[in-house]
Enzyme design. Structure first.
Site, PDB file in Angstrom:
ATOM      1  N   LYS A  11     -11.216 -35.069 -12.905  1.00  0.00           N
ATOM      2  CA  LYS A  11     -11.284 -34.077 -11.825  1.00  0.00           C
ATOM      3  C   LYS A  11     -12.730 -33.945 -11.371  1.00  0.00           C
ATOM      4  O   LYS A  11     -13.630 -33.724 -12.190  1.00  0.00           O
ATOM      5  CB  LYS A  11     -10.762 -32.731 -12.320  1.00  0.00           C
ATOM      6  CG  LYS A  11     -11.029 -31.571 -11.359  1.00  0.00           C
ATOM      7  CD  LYS A  11     -10.446 -30.290 -11.905  1.00  0.00           C
ATOM      8  CE  LYS A  11     -10.942 -29.071 -11.135  1.00  0.00           C
ATOM      9  NZ  LYS A  11     -10.299 -27.826 -11.594  1.00  0.00           N
ATOM     10  N   ASN A  28     -13.105 -25.965  -4.014  1.00  0.00           N
ATOM     11  CA  ASN A  28     -13.160 -24.500  -4.048  1.00  0.00           C
ATOM     12  C   ASN A  28     -13.118 -23.864  -2.660  1.00  0.00           C
ATOM     13  O   ASN A  28     -13.927 -22.986  -2.324  1.00  0.00           O
ATOM     14  CB  ASN A  28     -14.390 -24.001  -4.791  1.00  0.00           C
ATOM     15  CG  ASN A  28     -14.256 -24.105  -6.299  1.00  0.00           C
ATOM     16  OD1 ASN A  28     -15.066 -24.760  -6.955  1.00  0.00           O
ATOM     17  ND2 ASN A  28     -13.234 -23.482  -6.867  1.00  0.00           N
ATOM     18  N   ASP A  48     -11.554 -30.917  -6.255  1.00  0.00           N
ATOM     19  CA  ASP A  48     -11.521 -29.453  -6.102  1.00  0.00           C
ATOM     20  C   ASP A  48     -12.770 -28.972  -5.375  1.00  0.00           C
ATOM     21  O   ASP A  48     -13.825 -28.820  -5.984  1.00  0.00           O
ATOM     22  CB  ASP A  48     -11.425 -28.797  -7.477  1.00  0.00           C
ATOM     23  CG  ASP A  48     -11.591 -27.280  -7.413  1.00  0.00           C
ATOM     24  OD1 ASP A  48     -11.372 -26.699  -6.332  1.00  0.00           O
ATOM     25  OD2 ASP A  48     -11.926 -26.677  -8.457  1.00  0.00           O
ATOM     26  N   LYS A  89     -15.444 -31.824  -9.232  1.00  0.00           N
ATOM     27  CA  LYS A  89     -15.780 -30.574  -8.552  1.00  0.00           C
ATOM     28  C   LYS A  89     -16.466 -30.919  -7.241  1.00  0.00           C
ATOM     29  O   LYS A  89     -17.578 -31.463  -7.219  1.00  0.00           O
ATOM     30  CB  LYS A  89     -16.704 -29.720  -9.424  1.00  0.00           C
ATOM     31  CG  LYS A  89     -17.178 -28.428  -8.764  1.00  0.00           C
ATOM     32  CD  LYS A  89     -16.019 -27.479  -8.490  1.00  0.00           C
ATOM     33  CE  LYS A  89     -15.520 -26.812  -9.748  1.00  0.00           C
ATOM     34  NZ  LYS A  89     -14.440 -25.831  -9.468  1.00  0.00           N
ATOM     35  N   ASP A 113      -4.844 -19.595 -16.017  1.00  0.00           N
ATOM     36  CA  ASP A 113      -6.048 -19.322 -16.798  1.00  0.00           C
ATOM     37  C   ASP A 113      -5.748 -18.035 -17.554  1.00  0.00           C
ATOM     38  O   ASP A 113      -5.582 -16.976 -16.946  1.00  0.00           O
ATOM     39  CB  ASP A 113      -7.254 -19.148 -15.870  1.00  0.00           C
ATOM     40  CG  ASP A 113      -8.559 -18.965 -16.626  1.00  0.00           C
ATOM     41  OD1 ASP A 113      -8.557 -18.266 -17.655  1.00  0.00           O
ATOM     42  OD2 ASP A 113      -9.587 -19.521 -16.188  1.00  0.00           O
ATOM     43  N   ASN A 133      -6.126 -22.304  -8.339  1.00  0.00           N
ATOM     44  CA  ASN A 133      -6.440 -21.239  -9.275  1.00  0.00           C
ATOM     45  C   ASN A 133      -7.125 -20.095  -8.527  1.00  0.00           C
ATOM     46  O   ASN A 133      -7.732 -19.228  -9.122  1.00  0.00           O
ATOM     47  CB  ASN A 133      -7.372 -21.725 -10.390  1.00  0.00           C
ATOM     48  CG  ASN A 133      -8.792 -21.947  -9.926  1.00  0.00           C
ATOM     49  OD1 ASN A 133      -9.094 -22.959  -9.313  1.00  0.00           O
ATOM     50  ND2 ASN A 133      -9.679 -21.001 -10.188  1.00  0.00           N
ATOM     51  N   ASN A 188     -12.892 -22.394 -17.279  1.00  0.00           N
ATOM     52  CA  ASN A 188     -14.185 -21.823 -16.908  1.00  0.00           C
ATOM     53  C   ASN A 188     -15.202 -22.314 -17.932  1.00  0.00           C
ATOM     54  O   ASN A 188     -14.879 -23.137 -18.792  1.00  0.00           O
ATOM     55  CB  ASN A 188     -14.101 -20.291 -16.884  1.00  0.00           C
ATOM     56  CG  ASN A 188     -13.577 -19.750 -18.197  1.00  0.00           C
ATOM     57  OD1 ASN A 188     -14.255 -19.780 -19.219  1.00  0.00           O
ATOM     58  ND2 ASN A 188     -12.340 -19.271 -18.195  1.00  0.00           N
ATOM     59  N   HIS A 221      -6.444 -24.040 -15.667  1.00  0.00           N
ATOM     60  CA  HIS A 221      -7.795 -23.991 -15.121  1.00  0.00           C
ATOM     61  C   HIS A 221      -8.776 -23.732 -16.263  1.00  0.00           C
ATOM     62  O   HIS A 221      -8.421 -23.199 -17.306  1.00  0.00           O
ATOM     63  CB  HIS A 221      -7.848 -22.853 -14.090  1.00  0.00           C
ATOM     64  CG  HIS A 221      -9.220 -22.403 -13.718  1.00  0.00           C
ATOM     65  ND1 HIS A 221      -9.822 -21.290 -14.275  1.00  0.00           N
ATOM     66  CD2 HIS A 221     -10.105 -22.895 -12.828  1.00  0.00           C
ATOM     67  CE1 HIS A 221     -11.013 -21.123 -13.737  1.00  0.00           C
ATOM     68  NE2 HIS A 221     -11.213 -22.079 -12.868  1.00  0.00           N
ATOM     69  N   GLU A 223      -7.004 -29.717  -5.125  1.00  0.00           N
ATOM     70  CA  GLU A 223      -7.060 -28.332  -5.595  1.00  0.00           C
ATOM     71  C   GLU A 223      -7.839 -27.439  -4.627  1.00  0.00           C
ATOM     72  O   GLU A 223      -9.003 -27.712  -4.320  1.00  0.00           O
ATOM     73  CB  GLU A 223      -7.716 -28.283  -6.974  1.00  0.00           C
ATOM     74  CG  GLU A 223      -7.809 -26.889  -7.567  1.00  0.00           C
ATOM     75  CD  GLU A 223      -8.474 -26.887  -8.925  1.00  0.00           C
ATOM     76  OE1 GLU A 223      -8.978 -25.826  -9.339  1.00  0.00           O
ATOM     77  OE2 GLU A 223      -8.493 -27.949  -9.588  1.00  0.00           O
TER      78      GLU A 223
END
Length: 431
Positions: free
Chosen positions: A198, A230, A228, A200, A300, A276, A329, A327, A253
Protein backbone atom coordinates in the site's frame (compact mmCIF):
# COMPACT_ATOMS: atom_id res chain seq x y z
CA UNK A 1 -18.32 -18.72 39.49
CA UNK A 2 -16.18 -15.82 38.36
CA UNK A 3 -13.95 -14.28 40.96
CA UNK A 4 -14.51 -10.66 41.89
CA UNK A 5 -12.54 -9.04 39.07
CA UNK A 6 -12.80 -5.42 40.09
CA UNK A 7 -10.40 -2.68 39.07
CA UNK A 8 -8.32 -1.39 41.95
CA UNK A 9 -6.48 1.30 40.02
CA UNK A 10 -5.67 2.59 36.54
CA UNK A 11 -2.32 3.87 35.33
CA UNK A 12 -2.03 6.16 32.31
CA UNK A 13 1.41 6.65 30.76
CA UNK A 14 1.77 9.02 27.81
CA UNK A 15 4.89 8.39 25.74
CA UNK A 16 6.70 9.85 22.75
CA UNK A 17 7.88 7.25 20.24
CA UNK A 18 10.42 7.75 17.44
CA UNK A 19 8.89 8.14 13.99
CA UNK A 20 10.65 8.47 10.61
CA UNK A 21 9.89 11.44 8.30
CA UNK A 22 6.99 9.81 6.46
CA UNK A 23 5.17 12.10 4.03
CA UNK A 24 1.43 12.44 3.54
CA UNK A 25 -0.88 14.97 1.98
CA UNK A 26 -0.94 17.09 5.15
CA UNK A 27 2.82 17.24 5.65
CA UNK A 28 5.27 14.89 7.36
CA UNK A 29 5.41 12.85 10.55
CA UNK A 30 7.11 14.55 13.47
CA UNK A 31 10.31 12.94 14.81
CA UNK A 32 8.31 11.61 17.75
CA UNK A 33 4.64 10.66 17.95
CA UNK A 34 2.46 10.60 21.10
CA UNK A 35 0.83 7.37 22.30
CA UNK A 36 -1.00 6.54 25.53
CA UNK A 37 -0.41 3.28 27.40
CA UNK A 38 -3.29 2.21 29.66
CA UNK A 39 -2.96 -0.28 32.52
CA UNK A 40 -5.93 -1.52 34.52
CA UNK A 41 -4.91 -3.38 37.67
CA UNK A 42 -7.44 -5.66 39.35
CA UNK A 43 -7.79 -6.17 43.09
CA UNK A 44 -5.98 -9.48 42.54
CA UNK A 45 -2.99 -7.57 41.12
CA UNK A 46 -3.51 -8.61 37.49
CA UNK A 47 -2.56 -5.87 35.01
CA UNK A 48 -4.24 -5.50 31.64
CA UNK A 49 -2.72 -3.40 28.84
CA UNK A 50 -4.26 -1.09 26.25
CA UNK A 51 -2.96 1.56 23.87
CA UNK A 52 -4.39 4.51 21.94
CA UNK A 53 -3.56 7.98 20.66
CA UNK A 54 -1.65 10.13 23.13
CA UNK A 55 -2.48 13.66 21.95
CA UNK A 56 -3.67 16.12 24.59
CA UNK A 57 -7.32 15.89 23.55
CA UNK A 58 -7.27 12.14 24.23
CA UNK A 59 -5.47 12.55 27.56
CA UNK A 60 -8.02 15.14 28.64
CA UNK A 61 -10.74 12.50 28.23
CA UNK A 62 -8.75 9.49 29.43
CA UNK A 63 -7.88 10.99 32.83
CA UNK A 64 -11.43 11.61 34.07
CA UNK A 65 -12.54 8.30 32.55
CA UNK A 66 -9.82 6.42 34.46
CA UNK A 67 -11.05 8.03 37.67
CA UNK A 68 -14.50 6.47 37.12
CA UNK A 69 -13.16 2.93 36.84
CA UNK A 70 -12.18 2.16 40.42
CA UNK A 71 -14.39 -0.74 41.50
CA UNK A 72 -15.59 -1.47 37.96
CA UNK A 73 -15.53 -5.13 36.92
CA UNK A 74 -13.14 -5.92 34.08
CA UNK A 75 -15.75 -8.24 32.56
CA UNK A 76 -18.36 -5.45 32.44
CA UNK A 77 -17.29 -4.25 29.00
CA UNK A 78 -20.67 -2.78 28.08
CA UNK A 79 -20.49 -0.70 31.23
CA UNK A 80 -17.42 1.09 29.88
CA UNK A 81 -19.61 2.88 27.36
CA UNK A 82 -22.14 3.80 30.04
CA UNK A 83 -19.35 5.35 32.06
CA UNK A 84 -18.02 7.14 28.99
CA UNK A 85 -21.41 8.79 28.49
CA UNK A 86 -20.90 10.48 31.85
CA UNK A 87 -17.96 12.34 30.33
CA UNK A 88 -20.24 14.16 27.89
CA UNK A 89 -20.56 17.33 29.99
CA UNK A 90 -16.83 17.67 30.62
CA UNK A 91 -16.04 16.72 27.04
CA UNK A 92 -18.22 19.57 25.83
CA UNK A 93 -15.35 21.82 26.86
CA UNK A 94 -13.38 20.27 24.00
CA UNK A 95 -14.17 21.75 20.61
CA UNK A 96 -17.34 20.07 19.33
CA UNK A 97 -15.69 19.13 16.05
CA UNK A 98 -11.93 18.88 15.85
CA UNK A 99 -10.65 19.24 12.29
CA UNK A 100 -7.75 16.86 11.91
CA UNK A 101 -7.46 17.32 8.20
CA UNK A 102 -7.39 14.83 5.39
CA UNK A 103 -6.01 11.96 7.44
CA UNK A 104 -9.10 11.26 9.57
CA UNK A 105 -11.70 13.77 8.44
CA UNK A 106 -13.64 15.66 11.10
CA UNK A 107 -13.33 14.19 14.57
CA UNK A 108 -16.20 14.81 17.00
CA UNK A 109 -16.09 14.55 20.78
CA UNK A 110 -18.06 11.31 20.48
CA UNK A 111 -15.38 9.84 18.22
CA UNK A 112 -12.66 10.97 20.60
CA UNK A 113 -14.44 9.16 23.45
CA UNK A 114 -14.57 5.95 21.41
CA UNK A 115 -10.82 6.14 20.78
CA UNK A 116 -10.26 6.49 24.53
CA UNK A 117 -12.67 3.70 25.50
CA UNK A 118 -11.02 1.38 22.99
CA UNK A 119 -7.80 1.31 25.03
CA UNK A 120 -9.65 0.56 28.26
CA UNK A 121 -11.71 -2.19 26.61
CA UNK A 122 -8.54 -3.88 25.34
CA UNK A 123 -6.92 -3.51 28.77
CA UNK A 124 -9.95 -5.07 30.46
CA UNK A 125 -9.96 -7.96 27.99
CA UNK A 126 -6.24 -8.48 28.59
CA UNK A 127 -6.76 -8.56 32.37
CA UNK A 128 -9.78 -10.84 32.08
CA UNK A 129 -7.91 -13.24 29.81
CA UNK A 130 -4.96 -13.37 32.17
CA UNK A 131 -7.27 -14.04 35.12
CA UNK A 132 -9.09 -16.86 33.32
CA UNK A 133 -6.03 -18.27 31.57
CA UNK A 134 -7.56 -17.56 28.15
CA UNK A 135 -6.28 -15.57 25.15
CA UNK A 136 -8.26 -12.50 24.13
CA UNK A 137 -9.38 -14.19 20.91
CA UNK A 138 -11.11 -16.88 22.99
CA UNK A 139 -13.04 -14.16 24.84
CA UNK A 140 -14.13 -12.88 21.42
CA UNK A 141 -15.45 -16.25 20.27
CA UNK A 142 -12.37 -18.03 18.99
CA UNK A 143 -10.18 -17.88 15.91
CA UNK A 144 -11.00 -18.63 12.29
CA UNK A 145 -7.31 -18.34 11.28
CA UNK A 146 -4.02 -19.05 13.02
CA UNK A 147 -2.16 -16.06 11.54
CA UNK A 148 -3.23 -12.63 10.30
CA UNK A 149 -1.82 -11.30 7.04
CA UNK A 150 -0.52 -7.72 6.91
CA UNK A 151 0.37 -5.45 4.00
CA UNK A 152 3.60 -3.51 3.52
CA UNK A 153 2.91 0.20 4.10
CA UNK A 154 4.95 2.32 1.68
CA UNK A 155 5.67 6.01 2.20
CA UNK A 156 7.38 8.76 0.30
CA UNK A 157 10.08 10.06 2.62
CA UNK A 158 13.29 12.09 2.69
CA UNK A 159 16.42 10.38 3.97
CA UNK A 160 16.09 12.02 7.40
CA UNK A 161 14.30 14.67 9.40
CA UNK A 162 15.57 18.21 8.73
CA UNK A 163 19.06 19.01 9.94
CA UNK A 164 19.07 20.31 13.49
CA UNK A 165 15.80 18.57 14.46
CA UNK A 166 16.37 16.10 17.33
CA UNK A 167 15.40 12.69 15.98
CA UNK A 168 16.36 9.03 16.06
CA UNK A 169 18.25 7.82 12.97
CA UNK A 170 16.59 5.37 10.59
CA UNK A 171 18.13 3.12 7.96
CA UNK A 172 15.35 3.32 5.37
CA UNK A 173 16.87 6.00 3.18
CA UNK A 174 14.99 8.34 0.86
CA UNK A 175 12.02 7.33 -1.28
CA UNK A 176 10.90 10.27 -3.40
CA UNK A 177 10.34 8.68 -6.80
CA UNK A 178 9.16 5.36 -8.28
CA UNK A 179 12.61 3.76 -7.96
CA UNK A 180 12.78 4.74 -4.30
CA UNK A 181 9.32 3.32 -3.61
CA UNK A 182 10.20 0.03 -5.30
CA UNK A 183 13.44 -0.20 -3.29
CA UNK A 184 11.48 0.43 -0.09
CA UNK A 185 8.99 -2.28 -1.03
CA UNK A 186 11.82 -4.75 -1.65
CA UNK A 187 13.27 -4.01 1.77
CA UNK A 188 9.89 -4.61 3.44
CA UNK A 189 9.45 -7.82 1.47
CA UNK A 190 12.92 -9.08 2.39
CA UNK A 191 12.65 -8.20 6.08
CA UNK A 192 9.04 -9.21 6.74
CA UNK A 193 7.80 -11.26 3.81
CA UNK A 194 4.93 -8.97 2.85
CA UNK A 195 3.01 -10.02 -0.24
CA UNK A 196 0.84 -6.93 -0.77
CA UNK A 197 1.77 -3.26 -0.87
CA UNK A 198 0.00 0.00 0.00
CA UNK A 199 1.38 3.39 -1.02
CA UNK A 200 0.49 6.48 0.98
CA UNK A 201 -0.31 8.97 -1.75
CA UNK A 202 -1.57 12.53 -1.98
CA UNK A 203 2.02 13.74 -1.71
CA UNK A 204 2.99 14.34 -5.35
CA UNK A 205 0.89 15.13 -8.43
CA UNK A 206 -1.22 12.10 -9.40
CA UNK A 207 0.81 11.25 -12.52
CA UNK A 208 3.90 10.74 -10.36
CA UNK A 209 2.02 8.42 -8.01
CA UNK A 210 0.52 6.52 -10.95
CA UNK A 211 4.08 5.97 -12.15
CA UNK A 212 5.08 4.65 -8.71
CA UNK A 213 2.21 2.15 -8.65
CA UNK A 214 3.06 1.07 -12.20
CA UNK A 215 6.66 0.52 -11.11
CA UNK A 216 5.44 -1.61 -8.20
CA UNK A 217 3.25 -3.65 -10.53
CA UNK A 218 6.24 -4.32 -12.76
CA UNK A 219 8.51 -5.21 -9.83
CA UNK A 220 5.92 -7.37 -8.05
CA UNK A 221 3.69 -8.85 -10.75
CA UNK A 222 0.42 -10.26 -9.46
CA UNK A 223 0.83 -8.84 -5.96
CA UNK A 224 -2.12 -6.84 -4.53
CA UNK A 225 -1.47 -3.08 -4.70
CA UNK A 226 -3.28 -0.20 -3.01
CA UNK A 227 -3.06 3.58 -3.20
CA UNK A 228 -4.30 5.95 -0.48
CA UNK A 229 -4.18 9.73 -1.12
CA UNK A 230 -6.31 10.59 1.96
CA UNK A 231 -8.96 12.46 0.00
CA UNK A 232 -6.47 14.68 -1.86
CA UNK A 233 -8.15 14.35 -5.27
CA UNK A 234 -11.25 15.73 -6.93
CA UNK A 235 -13.81 13.34 -8.38
CA UNK A 236 -12.48 13.80 -11.97
CA UNK A 237 -8.90 13.22 -10.82
CA UNK A 238 -9.96 10.16 -8.82
CA UNK A 239 -11.68 8.71 -11.89
CA UNK A 240 -8.61 9.43 -14.04
CA UNK A 241 -6.29 7.61 -11.62
CA UNK A 242 -8.70 4.70 -11.26
CA UNK A 243 -8.96 4.38 -15.04
CA UNK A 244 -5.18 4.35 -15.47
CA UNK A 245 -4.57 1.82 -12.69
CA UNK A 246 -7.70 -0.34 -12.83
CA UNK A 247 -5.75 -3.36 -14.08
CA UNK A 248 -3.35 -3.43 -11.10
CA UNK A 249 -5.18 -2.01 -8.04
CA UNK A 250 -6.69 -4.24 -5.39
CA UNK A 251 -8.54 -1.14 -4.22
CA UNK A 252 -8.27 2.64 -4.16
CA UNK A 253 -8.53 4.07 -0.66
CA UNK A 254 -10.27 7.39 0.05
CA UNK A 255 -9.34 9.05 -3.24
CA UNK A 256 -11.74 11.93 -2.52
CA UNK A 257 -13.41 13.39 0.55
CA UNK A 258 -16.92 12.57 1.71
CA UNK A 259 -19.51 9.90 1.04
CA UNK A 260 -21.22 11.79 -1.79
CA UNK A 261 -17.98 12.24 -3.73
CA UNK A 262 -16.93 8.64 -3.04
CA UNK A 263 -20.28 7.44 -4.40
CA UNK A 264 -19.73 9.44 -7.58
CA UNK A 265 -16.30 7.89 -8.07
CA UNK A 266 -17.58 4.39 -7.28
CA UNK A 267 -20.28 4.77 -9.94
CA UNK A 268 -17.65 5.57 -12.55
CA UNK A 269 -15.03 2.87 -12.00
CA UNK A 270 -14.83 -0.89 -11.49
CA UNK A 271 -11.97 -0.39 -9.02
CA UNK A 272 -13.21 -1.09 -5.46
CA UNK A 273 -13.06 1.91 -3.12
CA UNK A 274 -11.93 1.49 0.47
CA UNK A 275 -12.31 3.92 3.36
CA UNK A 276 -11.22 4.67 6.87
CA UNK A 277 -12.45 8.26 6.61
CA UNK A 278 -16.10 8.43 5.55
CA UNK A 279 -17.18 5.32 7.53
CA UNK A 280 -15.74 5.55 11.04
CA UNK A 281 -18.93 5.21 13.13
CA UNK A 282 -22.05 3.06 12.93
CA UNK A 283 -24.11 6.16 12.12
CA UNK A 284 -22.12 6.67 8.92
CA UNK A 285 -22.72 3.16 7.58
CA UNK A 286 -26.25 3.54 6.18
CA UNK A 287 -25.52 6.36 3.73
CA UNK A 288 -22.23 4.87 2.53
CA UNK A 289 -23.63 1.38 1.98
CA UNK A 290 -26.96 2.34 0.45
CA UNK A 291 -25.19 4.71 -1.97
CA UNK A 292 -22.58 2.04 -2.78
CA UNK A 293 -19.91 4.61 -1.95
CA UNK A 294 -17.44 2.07 -0.55
CA UNK A 295 -16.71 -1.57 -1.23
CA UNK A 296 -14.18 -2.14 1.57
CA UNK A 297 -14.29 -0.69 5.10
CA UNK A 298 -10.95 -0.44 6.88
CA UNK A 299 -11.80 -0.91 10.52
CA UNK A 300 -9.67 0.55 13.27
CA UNK A 301 -10.48 -0.64 16.78
CA UNK A 302 -9.26 2.70 18.15
CA UNK A 303 -11.83 4.60 16.05
CA UNK A 304 -14.70 2.20 16.63
CA UNK A 305 -14.44 1.81 20.39
CA UNK A 306 -12.70 -1.53 20.72
CA UNK A 307 -12.51 -5.11 19.57
CA UNK A 308 -16.16 -6.09 20.03
CA UNK A 309 -17.36 -3.10 18.01
CA UNK A 310 -14.91 -4.18 15.32
CA UNK A 311 -16.62 -7.57 15.21
CA UNK A 312 -20.03 -5.88 14.99
CA UNK A 313 -18.81 -3.74 12.10
CA UNK A 314 -17.50 -6.81 10.30
CA UNK A 315 -20.89 -8.53 10.67
CA UNK A 316 -22.70 -5.53 9.17
CA UNK A 317 -20.23 -5.43 6.28
CA UNK A 318 -20.85 -9.12 5.67
CA UNK A 319 -24.62 -8.55 5.59
CA UNK A 320 -24.22 -5.84 2.93
CA UNK A 321 -21.59 -7.66 0.89
CA UNK A 322 -18.97 -5.04 1.75
CA UNK A 323 -15.39 -6.16 2.28
CA UNK A 324 -13.58 -5.49 5.54
CA UNK A 325 -9.95 -5.08 6.52
CA UNK A 326 -8.04 -2.99 9.06
CA UNK A 327 -6.58 0.49 9.02
CA UNK A 328 -3.36 1.31 10.84
CA UNK A 329 -2.04 4.29 12.72
CA UNK A 330 1.42 4.91 14.15
CA UNK A 331 1.02 2.20 16.76
CA UNK A 332 3.09 0.06 19.10
CA UNK A 333 2.99 -3.64 19.86
CA UNK A 334 0.02 -3.55 22.25
CA UNK A 335 -2.22 -2.25 19.48
CA UNK A 336 -0.76 -4.69 16.94
CA UNK A 337 -1.48 -7.57 19.33
CA UNK A 338 -5.06 -6.34 19.82
CA UNK A 339 -5.55 -5.98 16.04
CA UNK A 340 -4.24 -9.50 15.50
CA UNK A 341 -6.53 -11.05 18.12
CA UNK A 342 -9.69 -9.49 16.71
CA UNK A 343 -8.68 -10.00 13.07
CA UNK A 344 -8.22 -13.70 13.83
CA UNK A 345 -11.92 -13.90 14.78
CA UNK A 346 -13.40 -12.14 11.71
CA UNK A 347 -14.60 -14.71 9.12
CA UNK A 348 -14.54 -12.66 5.90
CA UNK A 349 -11.24 -10.85 6.17
CA UNK A 350 -10.21 -11.12 2.53
CA UNK A 351 -7.72 -8.24 2.45
CA UNK A 352 -4.41 -8.03 4.31
CA UNK A 353 -4.48 -5.55 7.21
CA UNK A 354 -2.44 -2.36 7.31
CA UNK A 355 0.36 -1.88 9.82
CA UNK A 356 2.82 0.94 10.54
CA UNK A 357 4.65 -1.32 13.02
CA UNK A 358 7.73 -1.99 10.83
CA UNK A 359 8.35 1.76 10.82
CA UNK A 360 8.39 1.95 14.63
CA UNK A 361 11.90 1.25 15.90
CA UNK A 362 10.80 1.59 19.54
CA UNK A 363 8.26 -0.31 21.61
CA UNK A 364 7.14 -0.75 25.21
CA UNK A 365 7.13 -4.56 25.11
CA UNK A 366 9.76 -6.98 26.36
CA UNK A 367 9.64 -8.70 22.96
CA UNK A 368 8.56 -7.20 19.64
CA UNK A 369 5.88 -8.93 17.62
CA UNK A 370 7.26 -10.49 14.46
CA UNK A 371 6.05 -10.85 10.88
CA UNK A 372 6.70 -14.16 9.18
CA UNK A 373 5.70 -14.40 5.55
CA UNK A 374 3.92 -11.07 6.00
CA UNK A 375 1.74 -12.40 8.81
CA UNK A 376 1.59 -12.32 12.62
CA UNK A 377 0.76 -15.59 14.33
CA UNK A 378 -2.09 -15.39 16.83
CA UNK A 379 -0.92 -15.88 20.40
CA UNK A 380 -2.61 -18.51 22.57
CA UNK A 381 -1.05 -17.11 25.75
CA UNK A 382 -3.45 -15.63 28.32
CA UNK A 383 -4.70 -12.15 27.49
CA UNK A 384 -2.97 -10.37 24.61
CA UNK A 385 0.15 -12.48 25.08
CA UNK A 386 2.47 -9.48 25.49
CA UNK A 387 4.49 -8.18 28.43
CA UNK A 388 5.33 -4.59 29.32
CA UNK A 389 8.97 -3.52 29.48
CA UNK A 390 8.76 -1.09 32.36
CA UNK A 391 12.23 0.34 31.88
CA UNK A 392 11.49 1.14 28.25
CA UNK A 393 8.07 2.54 29.13
CA UNK A 394 9.69 4.82 31.72
CA UNK A 395 12.28 6.05 29.20
CA UNK A 396 9.65 6.89 26.56
CA UNK A 397 7.54 8.61 29.22
CA UNK A 398 10.53 10.70 30.31
CA UNK A 399 10.88 11.86 26.73
CA UNK A 400 7.23 12.96 26.84
CA UNK A 401 7.66 14.64 30.24
CA UNK A 402 10.79 16.50 29.08
CA UNK A 403 9.12 17.76 25.90
CA UNK A 404 8.20 21.43 25.94
CA UNK A 405 4.79 20.71 24.47
CA UNK A 406 5.65 20.93 20.78
CA UNK A 407 5.45 17.18 20.20
CA UNK A 408 2.65 16.20 22.55
CA UNK A 409 0.10 16.75 19.78
CA UNK A 410 0.72 15.31 16.35
CA UNK A 411 0.91 18.08 13.77
CA UNK A 412 2.17 17.01 10.36
CA UNK A 413 1.84 20.53 8.94
CA UNK A 414 4.01 22.01 11.72
CA UNK A 415 6.63 19.34 11.13
CA UNK A 416 6.59 20.14 7.41
CA UNK A 417 7.17 23.84 8.10
CA UNK A 418 10.56 22.99 9.60
CA UNK A 419 11.67 21.78 6.18
CA UNK A 420 9.50 24.13 4.12
CA UNK A 421 8.81 27.41 5.94
CA UNK A 422 5.37 28.76 5.13
CA UNK A 423 3.85 25.32 4.50
CA UNK A 424 0.17 25.08 5.36
CA UNK A 425 -2.14 22.08 5.17
CA UNK A 426 -3.42 22.12 1.59
CA UNK A 427 -7.01 22.88 0.74
CA UNK A 428 -8.80 19.75 -0.46
CA UNK A 429 -8.87 18.62 -3.12
CA UNK A 430 -5.24 19.32 -3.90
CA UNK A 431 -5.57 17.97 -7.44
Amino acid sequence: MLRDLRIARVTLTPVLVADPPLLNTQGVHQPYTPRLIVEVITEEGIAGLGETYGDTKYLDLARPFAALLEGHRVDDLNGLFTLADRLAVDAARVDGAVDVGGLRGVQTVGKLRLSVVSAFEVACLDALGKSLGLPVHALLGGTVRDAVEYSAYLFYKPAAHPEGVPAEPDDWGAALDPAGIVAQARTLEERYGFGSFKLKGGVFPPDEEIAAVRALAEAFPGHPLRLDPNGAWSVPTSLKVARELEDVLEYLEDPTLGTAAMAEVAAGTPVPLATNMCVTTFAEIEEAFTRNAVQVVLSDHHYWGGLRHTQQLAAICRAFGVGVSMHSNTHLGISLAAMTHVAATVPDLHHACDSHYPWQSEDVLTERLTFTGGAVRVSDAPGLGVELDRARLAALHRRWADDDGRLRDRDDAAAMRVAEPGWESPRMPRW
